[in-house]
Write an enzyme that holds these catalytic residues in place. Sequence first.
Site, PDB file in Angstrom:
ATOM      1  N   PRO A 108       5.845  -5.270   3.368  1.00  7.96           N
ATOM      2  CA  PRO A 108       4.824  -4.791   2.446  1.00  7.96           C
ATOM      3  C   PRO A 108       5.101  -5.309   1.039  1.00  7.96           C
ATOM      4  CG  PRO A 108       6.878  -3.534   2.632  1.00  7.96           C
ATOM      5  CD  PRO A 108       6.953  -4.618   3.708  1.00  7.96           C
TER       6      PRO A 108
ATOM      7  N   ASP B  97      -1.924 -14.742   2.795  1.00  9.22           N
ATOM      8  CA  ASP B  97      -2.977 -13.670   2.351  1.00  9.22           C
ATOM      9  C   ASP B  97      -2.852 -13.393   0.970  1.00  9.22           C
ATOM     10  OD1 ASP B  97      -4.351 -13.960   4.667  1.00  9.22           O
ATOM     11  OD2 ASP B  97      -3.375 -12.096   5.517  1.00  9.22           O
TER      12      ASP B  97
ATOM     13  N   LYS C 208      -7.735 -12.645   1.301  1.00  3.19           N
ATOM     14  CA  LYS C 208      -8.737 -11.795   1.883  1.00  3.19           C
ATOM     15  C   LYS C 208      -8.710 -10.456   1.028  1.00  3.19           C
ATOM     16  CE  LYS C 208      -9.573 -13.074   6.425  1.00  3.19           C
ATOM     17  NZ  LYS C 208     -10.108 -12.152   7.660  1.00  3.19           N
TER      18      LYS C 208
ATOM     19  N   ASP D 274       3.093  -6.531   9.092  1.00  6.82           N
ATOM     20  CA  ASP D 274       3.456  -7.050  10.416  1.00  6.82           C
ATOM     21  C   ASP D 274       2.047  -7.567  10.899  1.00  6.82           C
ATOM     22  OD1 ASP D 274       5.327  -6.671  13.027  1.00  6.82           O
ATOM     23  OD2 ASP D 274       3.107  -6.779  13.459  1.00  6.82           O
TER      24      ASP D 274
ATOM     25  N   MET E 168      -6.457   0.396   4.696  1.00  7.97           N
ATOM     26  CA  MET E 168      -7.733   0.025   4.084  1.00  7.97           C
ATOM     27  C   MET E 168      -8.706   1.112   3.924  1.00  7.97           C
ATOM     28  SD  MET E 168      -8.240  -3.499   6.073  1.00  7.97           S
ATOM     29  CE  MET E 168      -7.536  -3.147   7.341  1.00  7.97           C
TER      30      MET E 168
ATOM     31  N   ALA F 147       3.201  -0.017  -1.993  1.00 10.67           N
ATOM     32  CA  ALA F 147       4.543   0.762  -1.431  1.00 10.67           C
ATOM     33  C   ALA F 147       5.667  -0.534  -1.419  1.00 10.67           C
ATOM     34  CB  ALA F 147       4.266   0.901   0.003  1.00 10.67           C
TER      35      ALA F 147
HETATM   36  N1  SAH Z   1      -0.861  -6.408   8.475  1.00 12.72           N
HETATM   37  C1  SAH Z   1      -0.629  -5.391   7.353  1.00 12.72           C
HETATM   38  C2  SAH Z   1      -1.865  -4.719   6.949  1.00 12.72           C
HETATM   39  C3  SAH Z   1      -2.966  -5.629   6.681  1.00 12.72           C
HETATM   40  S1  SAH Z   1      -4.341  -4.461   6.403  1.00 12.72           S
HETATM   41  C4  SAH Z   1       0.518  -4.468   7.678  1.00 12.72           C
HETATM   42  O1  SAH Z   1       1.192  -4.343   8.628  1.00 12.72           O
HETATM   43  O2  SAH Z   1       0.968  -3.740   6.413  1.00 12.72           O
HETATM   44  C5  SAH Z   1      -4.091  -4.440   4.299  1.00 12.72           C
HETATM   45  C6  SAH Z   1      -4.100  -3.038   4.290  1.00 12.72           C
HETATM   46  O3  SAH Z   1      -2.682  -2.533   4.545  1.00 12.72           O
HETATM   47  C7  SAH Z   1      -4.321  -2.569   2.766  1.00 12.72           C
HETATM   48  O4  SAH Z   1      -5.630  -2.165   2.549  1.00 12.72           O
HETATM   49  C8  SAH Z   1      -3.189  -1.355   2.561  1.00 12.72           C
HETATM   50  O5  SAH Z   1      -4.027  -0.144   3.251  1.00 12.72           O
HETATM   51  C9  SAH Z   1      -2.098  -1.805   3.392  1.00 12.72           C
HETATM   52  N2  SAH Z   1      -1.050  -2.161   2.728  1.00 12.72           N
HETATM   53  C10 SAH Z   1      -0.590  -3.548   2.829  1.00 12.72           C
HETATM   54  N3  SAH Z   1       0.578  -3.534   1.987  1.00 12.72           N
HETATM   55  C11 SAH Z   1       0.681  -2.186   1.279  1.00 12.72           C
HETATM   56  C12 SAH Z   1       1.461  -1.752   0.363  1.00 12.72           C
HETATM   57  N4  SAH Z   1       2.815  -2.696  -0.046  1.00 12.72           N
HETATM   58  N5  SAH Z   1       1.326  -0.387  -0.178  1.00 12.72           N
HETATM   59  C13 SAH Z   1       0.448   0.216   0.500  1.00 12.72           C
HETATM   60  N6  SAH Z   1      -0.289  -0.332   1.436  1.00 12.72           N
HETATM   61  C14 SAH Z   1      -0.275  -1.478   1.821  1.00 12.72           C
END
Ligand code: SAH
Length: 464
Positions: A226, A249, A271, A304, A384, A413
């Site tokens: 994250p 990304d 993206k 992930d 998202m 987060a």
């Molecule tokens: N593969 C990523 C998700 C990709 S989609 C995973 O497993 O976390 C991207 C979305 O993930 C963002 O729009 C948000 O909703 C969430 N996201 C990714 N990083 C985040 C973070 N640090 N804090 C809160 N939401 C996060």
Amino acid sequence: MNHFPIFVSLDAARVVVSGGGDPALAKLRLLLKTPAVLTVFAADPAPEIAAWAEAGKLALEPRAPEAADFVGATLAYAAEEDEAEAARTAALARAAGVLVNVVDNLDASAFITPAIVDRAPVTVAIGTEGAAPVLARAIKADLEARLPASLGPIARIGKAFRKLAETLPHGRARRDFWSDYYTTAGPRAFAEQGEAGAAAALDDLLAHHLGQTARPGHVAFVGSGPGDPELLTLKARRALDEADVVVYDRLVTPAILELARREALMIDVGKEGFGPSTSQDHINALIVEHARKGAQVVRLKSGDPTVFGRLDEEIDACDAARIGWHIVPGITAASAAVASIGQSLTRRGRNASVRFLTGHDVAGFADHDWAALARPGEVAAIYMGKKAARFVQGRLLMHGADRATPVTVIENASRPDQRVLSSTLATLPTDLAAAAMNGPALTFLGLAPRAAAQALPALQKEFA
Ligand code: SAH
């Protein structure tokens, strides 16, 4: 250097241990990893020691050792808890010319047991000559994290290949071959296909070093977690260390990109939810192009890679181009977000399942089983979900969800600028608009932060 480090072969060697308590147990756990022939002298042995004797792993004598017991022994451990008894054992061992260690008594010991990182046949021994055991433990912990568990089998397989590797000229050529095996080809093949993979990698690598084939490229799909670099897996760190090319990304944080190999080519394919982005086709083509040239490509995805990461499209592109790949999982945003509010994703009596939803997909706002989600106690992590908040709220209320259902939005987060917005289904869109969040945010349906949950009125508690 008062103590000279050596590795003593214990193949068929006799080792005497006296004492049946915790100190003896600790030494025996180590010694049982060796082929030594063990004799333990203990009138009152711990149950584990008795069980080992029962299983034929050591010989147990229910008495104190005598002079004759040390004849022909390679090492002795005086591990009695009673100091006088230990001193007596040590004297007998010394008289028989056997190197003896007296547990917790550096001065009386002819040798000491180092802190050990065991990746046999690779072993690292750390000693401080008794100066700083805490330091030895810290160094050990550091190395434990750095040396993958697969190092042992990889080295064992490599050892069996040494004869074949002699077809390479002595010196530089052979060294380069082994360096490639131990730093990249071996660990990667082992991660993908275990021991058989590492053995096959040696054949391929040898052919390549003999000039018969080009070095194969490879793609690692790596989860960056994250955002907090400390939430990277050890495997992710290693992949970054070895990358020739990193394709990343927008949500991958600079602190994580810093960890990539200095010489690596860094490609941003950022993206943005609804905004401009590098097209998926272009990303696929980019990965394939670099791997085809023989590069070790790391495709770095936030969280992930298997969660809302369009991973399969990239895997299909690799497969179509016959490029090898593997996946390194990461901590998904939902895991980091739920940790930040002190809650569990599942909880006995509240929810036995949790859903990961996306607020929108390529076609726009995503449809879900709203009727199921509207039930009390349901927990869903919405990725998202910011722009879809009003849509989600409308659908859920339409299907009879309680307006008081707690909803928590966690922005950034695990990062220093993390923010938590505690809301309800009734007020979510207005609360979100007022909070003006710009970072990535995860929305939890049916979860309130733990502290707030405890202060909730009884009616709402069932959701918390
Ligand atoms: N593969 C990523 C998700 C990709 S989609 C995973 O497993 O976390 C991207 C979305 O993930 C963002 O729009 C948000 O909703 C969430 N996201 C990714 N990083 C985040 C973070 N640090 N804090 C809160 N939401 C996060």
